[in-house]
Motif scaffolding. Structure first.
Motif, short mmCIF file in Angstrom:
data_model
loop_
_atom_site.label_atom_id
_atom_site.label_comp_id
_atom_site.label_asym_id
_atom_site.label_seq_id
_atom_site.Cartn_x
_atom_site.Cartn_y
_atom_site.Cartn_z
N ALA A 268 13.54 0.06 -1.73
CA ALA A 268 13.06 0.11 -3.11
C ALA A 268 12.84 1.55 -3.56
O ALA A 268 13.18 1.92 -4.69
CB ALA A 268 11.76 -0.69 -3.23
N TYR A 269 12.29 2.37 -2.67
CA TYR A 269 12.04 3.77 -3.00
C TYR A 269 13.36 4.51 -3.27
O TYR A 269 13.46 5.28 -4.23
CB TYR A 269 11.29 4.45 -1.85
CG TYR A 269 11.18 5.95 -2.01
CD1 TYR A 269 10.39 6.50 -3.00
CD2 TYR A 269 11.89 6.81 -1.17
CE1 TYR A 269 10.29 7.87 -3.17
CE2 TYR A 269 11.80 8.19 -1.32
CZ TYR A 269 11.01 8.72 -2.32
OH TYR A 269 10.93 10.07 -2.48
N PRO A 313 8.46 0.73 -9.26
CA PRO A 313 7.33 -0.04 -8.71
C PRO A 313 6.05 0.78 -8.72
O PRO A 313 6.03 1.93 -8.27
CB PRO A 313 7.78 -0.35 -7.28
CG PRO A 313 9.28 -0.28 -7.34
CD PRO A 313 9.60 0.80 -8.31
N GLU A 314 5.01 0.21 -9.23
CA GLU A 314 3.73 0.92 -9.36
C GLU A 314 3.18 1.30 -7.98
O GLU A 314 3.10 0.48 -7.07
CB GLU A 314 2.72 0.04 -10.09
CG GLU A 314 1.41 0.74 -10.41
CD GLU A 314 0.45 -0.13 -11.19
OE1 GLU A 314 -0.71 0.28 -11.38
OE2 GLU A 314 0.87 -1.23 -11.61
N GLY A 315 2.83 2.58 -7.83
CA GLY A 315 2.20 3.06 -6.62
C GLY A 315 3.13 3.36 -5.46
O GLY A 315 2.68 3.84 -4.41
N LEU A 316 4.43 3.10 -5.63
CA LEU A 316 5.36 3.28 -4.49
C LEU A 316 5.53 4.74 -4.12
O LEU A 316 5.57 5.09 -2.94
CB LEU A 316 6.72 2.65 -4.84
CG LEU A 316 7.77 2.74 -3.73
CD1 LEU A 316 7.28 2.08 -2.44
CD2 LEU A 316 9.08 2.09 -4.18
N GLU A 317 5.63 5.62 -5.11
CA GLU A 317 5.81 7.03 -4.81
C GLU A 317 4.62 7.59 -4.03
O GLU A 317 4.78 8.34 -3.06
CB GLU A 317 6.02 7.82 -6.10
CG GLU A 317 6.58 9.22 -5.90
CD GLU A 317 7.07 9.81 -7.20
OE1 GLU A 317 8.23 10.24 -7.26
OE2 GLU A 317 6.28 9.82 -8.18
#
Length: 381
Positions: A268-269, A313-317
């Motif tokens: 996803a990243y 996606p929220e918070g993934l980074e």
């Protein structure tokens, strides 16, 4: 927009795609490649189904005294989960195999449990040491190459092949559909065991002890000595993700994870943050082009989706930075740093090209995937 900018008249690939060309009708070479695969595998025709049944008959005959007659790699995603259902319908005795890179989403993990338990299929899971996995991911970030998640893809294949050898299984079934997934542009995404090792040797700090690295010797051992065969059943049949999701939900309680590649945080990243931000690469065109080719989505709609902002996606980074122990300052430096490629590191690429005649023969008898031959064994411009 430049005058020579062109969009394929059949799919949505355009002039920015590596190694693309167009015929007199404006159809790109990747669309022709898909047409060639459809003709070769007789996809979605009675002839294709009959050919697949011949393969299954051979699998059953050669494996009648074994507990398992095939390996099915599972990720918790749509294709692999559906393939497990179909394998049982086809009368096969599969062993489900999963490579856990320790970045799975909770939904993916639960999907694997639901599908294997509902179908009463044995599951073999190999879990890499999380510190090793993170160190390899961090190395690829520091290297500044696009293939951040290469270690997962390679580790998955090596795990499948090792499990097949462990349980004396010759046939590996993979849930891939070129119609639904599309064909990856040549030179867009390259990786092999030497590539992973050379990057980790330069940037890594944690010794690789549990990571299932596939060397060239091991690759040839699996193919020539063990004679393991890779079969992609979805290449022969009529298959759509939409239909597969309905079947999975009804039969196993499988849950949709919200988008392509989102079942695993590392994948996803790559697709929603790393490639778009660092390399200005939007990999959504693979699946969207595939849908446009097959009529699964109107071409105009596919173009509209491709030109819409990518949902991050929220918070993934923040999750990636914290897990890989990268400060905000270091992360900005990485993202703004040099853009490198596999050409800047040691790989097996030239060796694969020299051995192309052998790999052609191996691909013809399903000992290696046809996609490997097409993507890895020809020079890249």
């Amino acid at each position: 927009m430049k005058d020579n900018f062109q969009i394929c008249s059949r799919c949505i690939y355009d002039s920015r795609v590596p190694n693309i060309s167009f015929d007199e009708e404006g159809v790109c070479n990747y669309c022709h490649q898909v047409t060639g695969l459809e003709e070769t595998f007789k996809t979605g025709t009675p002839e294709g189904e009959a050919e697949l049944q011949k393969i299954f008959a051979q699998i059953k005959e050669e494996s009648k005294n074994k507990k398992y007659d095939c390996i099915v790699g599972v990720s918790g995603g749509t294709d692999s989960s559906y393939l497990l259902i179909k394998a049982l319908e086809w009368g096969l005795r599969p062993l489900a195999v999963h490579y856990d890179n320790t970045w799975n989403s909770a939904i993916a993990t639960e999907n694997i449990r639901k599908v294997t338990s509902t179908l009463n299929v044995d599951l073999y899971t190999y879990v890499v040491d999380n510190k090793e996995a993170d160190d390899i991911f961090r190395s690829f970030l520091l290297a500044g190459v696009p293939e951040f998640d290469a270690s997962t893809d390679l580790g998955f294949v090596q795990t499948l092949r090792k499990a097949a050898a462990k349980y004396n299984v010759k046939y590996i079934l993979e849930g891939h559909s070129f119609r639904e997934e599309g064909v990856s542009p040549i030179g867009k995404n390259y990786f092999d065991g030497m590539y992973v090792k050379s990057i980790h040797d330069k940037y890594g700090k944690v010794k690789m002890k549990t990571y299932p690295l596939m060397t060239f010797f091991q690759f040839m051992k699996w193919t020539l000595f063990y004679r393991q065969k890779y079969i992609r059943p979805l290449w022969y049949i009529n298959y759509t993700k939409a239909d597969a999701k309905k079947v999975l939900k009804e039969k196993t309680g499988w849950e949709d994870y919200g988008g392509h590649h989102l079942e695993n945080r590392s994948a996803a990243y790559v697709h929603t943050l790393y490639l778009p931000h660092k390399f200005k690469m939007d990999m959504r065109n693979l699946a969207l082009a595939a849908l446009a080719r097959t009529g699964g989505m109107p071409r105009e709609e596919a173009l509209l989706k491709y030109n819409s902002p990518i949902e991050e996606p929220e918070g993934l980074e923040e999750y990636v930075k914290k897990r890989l122990n990268i400060s905000d300052e270091e992360y900005v430096k990485i993202m703004n740093g040099p853009q490198r490629s596999f050409r800047d590191f040691k790989t097996y690429k030239k060796r694969f090209e020299r051995l192309r005649p052998m790999f052609y023969l191996l691909a013809k008898v399903n000992i290696i995937p046809r996609s490997f031959y097409l993507k890895y064994c020809f020079p890249i411009k």
